[in-house]
Design a protein around this motif. Structure first.
Motif, short mmCIF file in Angstrom:
data_model
loop_
_atom_site.label_atom_id
_atom_site.label_comp_id
_atom_site.label_asym_id
_atom_site.label_seq_id
_atom_site.Cartn_x
_atom_site.Cartn_y
_atom_site.Cartn_z
N ARG A 12 46.87 2.59 84.87
CA ARG A 12 45.64 2.16 85.28
C ARG A 12 45.74 0.77 85.11
O ARG A 12 44.98 0.00 86.11
CB ARG A 12 44.66 2.73 84.75
N VAL A 13 45.81 0.11 83.99
CA VAL A 13 45.79 -1.35 83.76
C VAL A 13 47.01 -2.05 84.87
O VAL A 13 46.59 -2.98 85.37
CB VAL A 13 45.93 -1.66 82.37
N GLY A 14 47.99 -1.30 84.97
CA GLY A 14 49.00 -1.96 85.67
C GLY A 14 48.63 -1.78 87.05
O GLY A 14 49.08 -3.10 87.79
N GLU A 15 47.92 -0.81 87.51
CA GLU A 15 47.77 -0.88 88.81
C GLU A 15 46.54 -1.94 89.39
O GLU A 15 46.46 -2.74 90.48
CB GLU A 15 46.90 0.37 89.40
N LEU A 16 45.45 -2.27 88.19
CA LEU A 16 44.47 -3.42 88.52
C LEU A 16 45.19 -4.79 88.29
O LEU A 16 44.72 -5.50 89.13
CB LEU A 16 43.56 -3.17 87.21
N LEU A 70 46.58 -9.55 91.03
CA LEU A 70 47.87 -10.54 91.56
C LEU A 70 48.11 -10.59 92.89
O LEU A 70 48.16 -11.57 93.29
CB LEU A 70 48.91 -10.19 90.62
N ALA A 71 48.07 -9.41 93.64
CA ALA A 71 48.24 -9.35 94.94
C ALA A 71 47.21 -10.25 95.74
O ALA A 71 47.36 -11.10 96.60
CB ALA A 71 48.46 -8.20 95.69
N GLU A 72 46.02 -9.99 95.20
CA GLU A 72 44.88 -10.80 95.99
C GLU A 72 44.97 -12.15 95.63
O GLU A 72 44.65 -12.97 96.45
CB GLU A 72 43.54 -10.00 95.25
N VAL A 73 45.08 -12.53 94.22
CA VAL A 73 45.38 -14.02 94.02
C VAL A 73 46.33 -14.72 94.84
O VAL A 73 46.21 -15.88 95.51
CB VAL A 73 45.40 -14.08 92.48
N ALA A 107 55.69 -7.66 86.62
CA ALA A 107 55.53 -7.55 87.98
C ALA A 107 56.64 -7.47 88.86
O ALA A 107 57.43 -8.31 88.72
CB ALA A 107 54.40 -8.49 88.32
N PHE A 108 56.79 -6.45 89.82
CA PHE A 108 57.91 -6.40 90.56
C PHE A 108 57.49 -6.83 91.85
O PHE A 108 56.63 -6.50 92.60
CB PHE A 108 58.51 -5.05 90.66
N VAL A 109 57.98 -7.90 92.33
CA VAL A 109 57.64 -8.77 93.55
C VAL A 109 59.09 -8.91 94.43
O VAL A 109 59.96 -9.08 94.19
CB VAL A 109 57.18 -10.28 93.20
#
Length: 131
Positions: free
Chosen positions: A18-22, A27-30, A62-64
């Protein structure tokens, strides 16, 4: 190392997921909105595929992947250079007790998917699957 009393399974706990998805969404939004004060980073379009957290939620990996897969090493350097600011923004937006230390790795999921597709298209494999 102390055993986690609340989770005995081999995978991550529900809380970690849950925390990883949040963190992933934030992070994606930022990164998409360009909230970071680095013009080099704001110029790029970066996909955040997954975020895995440690059991104590102190470290988030984070896998980017940059859009198009070009300049992967440069993206990792830019993210590492701005990880303090990203950590502060994520901590403020999520309101967690502790802001996790951010680590960045290349997301190789798409490469593995393409390799699996290539394997399934081979004549030998098709023949075996038809049996």
């Amino acid at each position: 190392m102390a055993k986690n009393k609340f989770h005995d399974g081999p995978g991550p706990s529900q809380r970690q997921l849950r925390v990883g998805e949040l963190i992933r969404r934030t992070l994606a939004e930022v990164l998409a909105r360009g909230d970071v004060h680095d013009p080099d980073l704001n110029r790029l379009s970066i996909t955040v595929g997954e975020v895995r957290t440690s059991p104590d939620l102190r470290v988030a990996t984070a896998f980017v992947l940059p859009l198009g897969g070009q300049g992967q090493e440069g993206v990792l350097k830019l993210l590492a250079r701005n990880k303090g600011e990203l950590r502060r923004i994520i901590g403020k937006k999520l309101g967690l007790k502790f802001s996790p230390e951010l680590r960045f790795q290349l997301d190789e999921t798409f490469d593995r998917l393409e390799e699996a597709r290539r394997m399934l298209e081979q004549d030998d494999v098709r023949r075996d699957l038809e049996k």
